[in-house]
Motif scaffolding. Structure first.
Motif, PDB file in Angstrom:
ATOM      1  N   LYS A   1       0.771  -1.307   0.100  1.00  0.00           N
ATOM      2  CA  LYS A   1      -0.021  -0.128  -0.139  1.00  0.00           C
ATOM      3  C   LYS A   1       0.866   1.310   0.083  1.00  0.00           C
ATOM      4  O   LYS A   1       0.592   2.212  -0.582  1.00  0.00           O
ATOM      5  N   LYS A   2       1.878   1.289   0.987  1.00  0.00           N
ATOM      6  CA  LYS A   2       3.061   2.337   0.792  1.00  0.00           C
ATOM      7  C   LYS A   2       3.468   2.770  -0.613  1.00  0.00           C
ATOM      8  O   LYS A   2       3.803   3.739  -0.880  1.00  0.00           O
ATOM      9  N   ARG A   3       3.539   1.736  -1.349  1.00  0.00           N
ATOM     10  CA  ARG A   3       4.124   1.857  -2.683  1.00  0.00           C
ATOM     11  C   ARG A   3       3.181   2.050  -3.778  1.00  0.00           C
ATOM     12  O   ARG A   3       3.298   1.796  -4.992  1.00  0.00           O
ATOM     13  N   HIS A   4       1.883   2.102  -3.323  1.00  0.00           N
ATOM     14  CA  HIS A   4       0.584   2.017  -4.398  1.00  0.00           C
ATOM     15  C   HIS A   4       0.613   0.606  -5.292  1.00  0.00           C
ATOM     16  O   HIS A   4       0.509   0.856  -6.456  1.00  0.00           O
ATOM     17  N   LEU A   5       0.912  -0.413  -4.475  1.00  0.00           N
ATOM     18  CA  LEU A   5       1.036  -1.620  -5.514  1.00  0.00           C
ATOM     19  C   LEU A   5      -0.110  -2.573  -5.004  1.00  0.00           C
ATOM     20  O   LEU A   5      -0.606  -2.555  -3.723  1.00  0.00           O
ATOM     21  N   PRO A   6      -0.474  -3.454  -5.665  1.00  0.00           N
ATOM     22  CA  PRO A   6      -1.455  -4.664  -5.375  1.00  0.00           C
ATOM     23  C   PRO A   6      -0.935  -5.241  -4.138  1.00  0.00           C
ATOM     24  O   PRO A   6       0.293  -5.591  -4.083  1.00  0.00           O
ATOM     25  N   ARG A   7      -1.731  -5.892  -3.376  1.00  0.00           N
ATOM     26  CA  ARG A   7      -1.126  -6.697  -2.156  1.00  0.00           C
ATOM     27  C   ARG A   7      -0.270  -7.790  -2.619  1.00  0.00           C
ATOM     28  O   ARG A   7       0.448  -8.248  -1.856  1.00  0.00           O
ATOM     29  N   ILE A   8      -0.597  -8.428  -3.694  1.00  0.00           N
ATOM     30  CA  ILE A   8       0.178  -9.469  -4.152  1.00  0.00           C
ATOM     31  C   ILE A   8       1.644  -9.387  -4.342  1.00  0.00           C
ATOM     32  O   ILE A   8       2.481  -9.850  -4.127  1.00  0.00           O
ATOM     33  N   ALA A   9       1.834  -7.957  -4.575  1.00  0.00           N
ATOM     34  CA  ALA A   9       3.261  -7.605  -4.744  1.00  0.00           C
ATOM     35  C   ALA A   9       3.777  -7.430  -3.376  1.00  0.00           C
ATOM     36  O   ALA A   9       5.032  -7.993  -3.143  1.00  0.00           O
ATOM     37  N   GLY A  10       3.215  -7.015  -2.243  1.00  0.00           N
ATOM     38  CA  GLY A  10       3.930  -7.369  -0.986  1.00  0.00           C
ATOM     39  C   GLY A  10       4.123  -8.756  -0.634  1.00  0.00           C
ATOM     40  O   GLY A  10       5.050  -9.240   0.217  1.00  0.00           O
ATOM     41  N   HIS A  11       3.079  -9.628  -0.846  1.00  0.00           N
ATOM     42  CA  HIS A  11       3.144 -10.875  -0.481  1.00  0.00           C
ATOM     43  C   HIS A  11       4.557 -11.783  -1.481  1.00  0.00           C
ATOM     44  O   HIS A  11       5.255 -12.372  -0.814  1.00  0.00           O
ATOM     45  N   ARG A  12       4.700 -11.374  -2.562  1.00  0.00           N
ATOM     46  CA  ARG A  12       6.043 -11.653  -3.519  1.00  0.00           C
ATOM     47  C   ARG A  12       7.275 -11.191  -2.771  1.00  0.00           C
ATOM     48  O   ARG A  12       8.282 -12.094  -2.815  1.00  0.00           O
ATOM     49  N   GLN A  13       7.148  -9.978  -2.293  1.00  0.00           N
ATOM     50  CA  GLN A  13       8.178  -9.483  -1.655  1.00  0.00           C
ATOM     51  C   GLN A  13       8.602 -10.182  -0.291  1.00  0.00           C
ATOM     52  O   GLN A  13       9.760 -10.389   0.138  1.00  0.00           O
ATOM     53  N   GLY A  14       7.557 -10.752   0.424  1.00  0.00           N
ATOM     54  CA  GLY A  14       7.481 -11.382   1.649  1.00  0.00           C
ATOM     55  C   GLY A  14       8.023 -12.836   1.585  1.00  0.00           C
ATOM     56  O   GLY A  14       8.826 -13.102   2.146  1.00  0.00           O
ATOM     57  N   VAL A  15       7.998 -13.293   0.189  1.00  0.00           N
ATOM     58  CA  VAL A  15       8.667 -14.446  -0.063  1.00  0.00           C
ATOM     59  C   VAL A  15      10.072 -14.492   0.009  1.00  0.00           C
ATOM     60  O   VAL A  15      10.890 -15.186   0.338  1.00  0.00           O
ATOM     61  N   GLU A  16      10.500 -13.225  -0.722  1.00  0.00           N
ATOM     62  CA  GLU A  16      12.039 -12.728  -1.047  1.00  0.00           C
ATOM     63  C   GLU A  16      12.558 -12.761   0.512  1.00  0.00           C
ATOM     64  O   GLU A  16      13.834 -12.988   0.655  1.00  0.00           O
ATOM     65  N   ALA A  17      11.810 -12.067   1.531  1.00  0.00           N
ATOM     66  CA  ALA A  17      12.239 -11.973   2.995  1.00  0.00           C
ATOM     67  C   ALA A  17      12.159 -13.273   3.610  1.00  0.00           C
ATOM     68  O   ALA A  17      13.396 -13.587   4.376  1.00  0.00           O
ATOM     69  N   VAL A  18      11.437 -14.408   3.404  1.00  0.00           N
ATOM     70  CA  VAL A  18      11.786 -15.744   3.668  1.00  0.00           C
ATOM     71  C   VAL A  18      12.852 -16.339   3.278  1.00  0.00           C
ATOM     72  O   VAL A  18      13.737 -16.893   4.059  1.00  0.00           O
TER      73      VAL A  18
END
Length: 247
Positions: free
Chosen positions: A34-51
């Motif tokens: 949301k902070k980057r005006h992106l869809p939630r799935i984009a956050g989840h994808r970056q969350g996988v990178e964090a994993v």
């Protein structure tokens, strides 16, 4: 499983004691997007990178077990398309990362009722578990369709059935008997529980296991969590005195 964990051997630096078992509530993917005006799935994808970053960092530090809260039993309440996206990312993560787990001697464990997922995803999860079952290195635990209250209730039911069948004396049911029935019975005791994104609650995660764990709540959104943030969390754990109710 003892409720009074022993610390791991000294770290690579030679002084601070490491937690044996770390668990993380990975929160903040949606806010990151949301902070980057992106869809939630984009956050989840970056969350996988964090994993990936954090699992590799934990392995490099010598953490015995890392448990990640990937999908709670309450997450089914999210919009259907978001649940579908999460399931797709789980499939992708297993398919792309299982070879690394095998190569790095990581043993994959899953806690929670993952069999509620689609048959193809259940088969994929079980194949990954089987492929790493003989590994004797660090343990990566993924909590899927997991809820701590349901876990404790299921343990109570199993003990009640044993008491009904006469295989145990109800008077002998103690903390150790309950712990032996939990999903985590074969894991080291939980030492450190981290929640990201600034929220300060456990959200039905490892409630029994967290009884004497050190709790750490950080403002970092999960997609921004990296090896340095993880090292800071472990350093914070190492600086605390653990008395387990004593002096």
């Amino acid at each position: 499983m003892s409720s009074r964990p022993a610390t791991a051997p000294v770290s690579a630096g030679g002084s601070a004691l490491l937690p044996r078992h770390v668990a993380i509530i990975m929160d903040g993917n949606g806010r990151w997007a949301k902070k980057r005006h992106l869809p939630r799935i984009a956050g989840h994808r970056q969350g996988v990178e964090a994993v990936r970053r954090v699992t590799r960092a934990a392995r490099a530090m010598g953490i015995e077990a890392l448990t990640l809260y990937a999908f709670s039993s309450e997450n089914w309440r999210r919009p259907e398309d978001e649940v579908s996206d999460l399931m797709g990312l789980l499939r992708l993560f297993i398919r792309t990362d299982i070879d690394e787990m095998v190569r790095e001697n990581v043993r994959l464990r899953v806690i929670g009722d993952y069999r509620r997922f689609s048959p193809d995803l259940v088969a994929l999860v079980e194949d990954a578990i089987a492929r790493t079952a003989a590994n004797d290195g660090p343990i990566l635990v993924i909590a899927l369709n997991y809820g701590a209250q349901a876990e404790i209730a299921a343990a109570a039911r199993r003990l009640a059935e044993k008491a009904r069948d006469g295989t145990i004396d109800p008077a002998m049911i103690d903390e150790a008997a309950i712990e032996a029935e939990l999903d985590t019975s074969d894991l080291p005791p939980l030492d450190l529980l981290i929640r990201t994104s600034g929220e300060i609650r456990l959200s039905n995660f490892l409630l029994w296991q967290a009884a004497y764990a050190e709790l750490l709540f950080v403002d970092t959104l999960w997609p921004d969590f990296d090896a340095a943030t993880f090292a800071d969390a472990v350093a914070a754990f190492s600086s605390r005195q653990r008395r387990f109710g004593g002096l």
